[in-house]
Design a protein around this motif. Sequence first.
Motif, PDB file in Angstrom:
ATOM      1  N   LEU A 192       0.821  -1.141  -0.148  1.00 61.59           N
ATOM      2  CA  LEU A 192       0.075  -0.229   0.001  1.00 61.59           C
ATOM      3  C   LEU A 192       0.759   1.271   0.010  1.00 61.59           C
ATOM      4  N   HIS A 193       0.491   2.259  -0.841  1.00 60.09           N
ATOM      5  CA  HIS A 193       1.106   3.692  -0.710  1.00 60.09           C
ATOM      6  C   HIS A 193       0.699   4.177   0.664  1.00 60.09           C
ATOM      7  N   SER A 194       1.618   4.997   1.101  1.00 57.98           N
ATOM      8  CA  SER A 194       1.604   5.663   2.304  1.00 57.98           C
ATOM      9  C   SER A 194       2.397   6.943   2.293  1.00 57.98           C
ATOM     10  N   VAL A 195       1.904   7.754   3.366  1.00 53.09           N
ATOM     11  CA  VAL A 195       2.719   9.114   3.742  1.00 53.09           C
ATOM     12  C   VAL A 195       3.363   9.121   5.192  1.00 53.09           C
ATOM     13  N   SER A 251       5.856   2.091   9.155  1.00 51.60           N
ATOM     14  CA  SER A 251       5.427   0.843   9.095  1.00 51.60           C
ATOM     15  C   SER A 251       5.117   0.428   7.363  1.00 51.60           C
ATOM     16  N   LEU A 252       5.739  -0.657   6.898  1.00 48.34           N
ATOM     17  CA  LEU A 252       5.292  -0.882   5.434  1.00 48.34           C
ATOM     18  C   LEU A 252       3.955  -1.490   5.541  1.00 48.34           C
ATOM     19  N   THR A 276       6.408  -5.052   9.875  1.00 47.59           N
ATOM     20  CA  THR A 276       7.505  -4.965   9.069  1.00 47.59           C
ATOM     21  C   THR A 276       7.871  -3.205   9.060  1.00 47.59           C
ATOM     22  N   ARG A 277       8.707  -2.949   9.666  1.00 46.03           N
ATOM     23  CA  ARG A 277       8.946  -1.438   9.768  1.00 46.03           C
ATOM     24  C   ARG A 277      10.386  -1.319   9.613  1.00 46.03           C
ATOM     25  N   GLY A 306       4.917  -0.515  -3.796  1.00 42.97           N
ATOM     26  CA  GLY A 306       4.162   0.506  -3.054  1.00 42.97           C
ATOM     27  C   GLY A 306       5.321   1.648  -2.853  1.00 42.97           C
ATOM     28  N   THR A 307       4.951   2.993  -2.993  1.00 39.95           N
ATOM     29  CA  THR A 307       5.645   4.030  -2.564  1.00 39.95           C
ATOM     30  C   THR A 307       5.341   4.609  -1.337  1.00 39.95           C
ATOM     31  N   VAL A 308       6.313   5.060  -0.319  1.00 40.62           N
ATOM     32  CA  VAL A 308       5.983   5.857   0.828  1.00 40.62           C
ATOM     33  C   VAL A 308       6.768   7.102   0.459  1.00 40.62           C
TER      34      VAL A 308
END
Length: 365
Positions: free
Chosen positions: A26-29, A41-42, A101-102, A135-137
């Motif tokens: 999942l993409h996140s910020v 957290s991935l 998974t961090r 996915g992109t952070v």
Amino acid sequence: MIGRYFLLVVGLLALPRAEAAAPLSLHSVAQVSAGGEVVISLQGYDQDIGTQLTATITKLPTDGKLYQLSDVHSKYGYDPKKGVEITSVPTTVVDAAKGKTRVLYVRPSVDREGAGDFDRIEYTVADATVTSTAGTVVIVGDGVNFRASDFSADSEGWTIEGNRVAGSSVTHEASSRGSLNHYVYGTDDSLNMAGGNDQDLWYFSAPSKFTGWQGAYYGGDMKFTMSSFSGDFSASNLNADTYLVKLFCQQCDTNKGVTIGFPMSATSFDGSTKTFTISMVETAGWLRDPENTLEAWTVPTKCDFVEVLSGLTSVQILGDFTKWYESVSLDDVSFGKSSAVSSIPFCAQGTPDASTCSCTGGFTS
């Protein structure tokens, strides 16, 4: 009876087995202060209940540094957080906490927040048989800006499109004019007259840092300030049925291309200094180009909007507001949010470019 039972078992074994669903990265910020650090957290997701996912870093940050969590922090939450630095890809994430998974992202000790986001990392997740797409952070500062141009030093690669020479440079002004401080401007270089009106429209075109995957824009705001040095902005001289902003994705709709515009009819500009704030959701007044002059532009779907943001080819801001010559300036362009909570809808994350999307209804945060 035994024979029938044997045939039933053989028949069941012969049935095709359902393919395991691919997990999603999942993409996140993530938000961090200048000179600080943040545990990221991935956020992998798997439809197969109870599946343990492993995460792999596939793209490193370009400015800050990335670390595995220390064993003591991973298990008990104690400092120090920093474990082994991740210096190459692919690298599997090691987290001693079950089901997590961090990683740790660290900013340089001498640091300051810039005009846009700090960094971006990419990762995949995998179950026992299938690996997800990446996915992109997006890692932002306290200001939560994803991409921005303040023109403090130069024009930052902005160009003019639709004027005399396509792709011609804007003019950078390293001074102040009212509320504008270090800005760019463009002027009409030529008029293509028909029926007393200029038929060509010119736009400020954003540099490549604003394009590509920009799904994080969704749910935030686009802001910019404009002013005019010259030109007749009376109602009778304004270009009608124009679009203040145009977003174009070449690969969208299976490479047919999709343009989404924010119409001038939803706002106004009389040449005096004005800051525009446009909500980056499909229900905010945006319209989709039907690519047919005989059809009207329509409200884009959520899938349309997220897909365009996930594969932006160009971002353009109108400069040619009138039917005659004008000079228009642009300052402080940014895409950002009020918080670092990701608004990218889960229903649009079947693929990184949102080409696989099941979203319905309007925007929900």
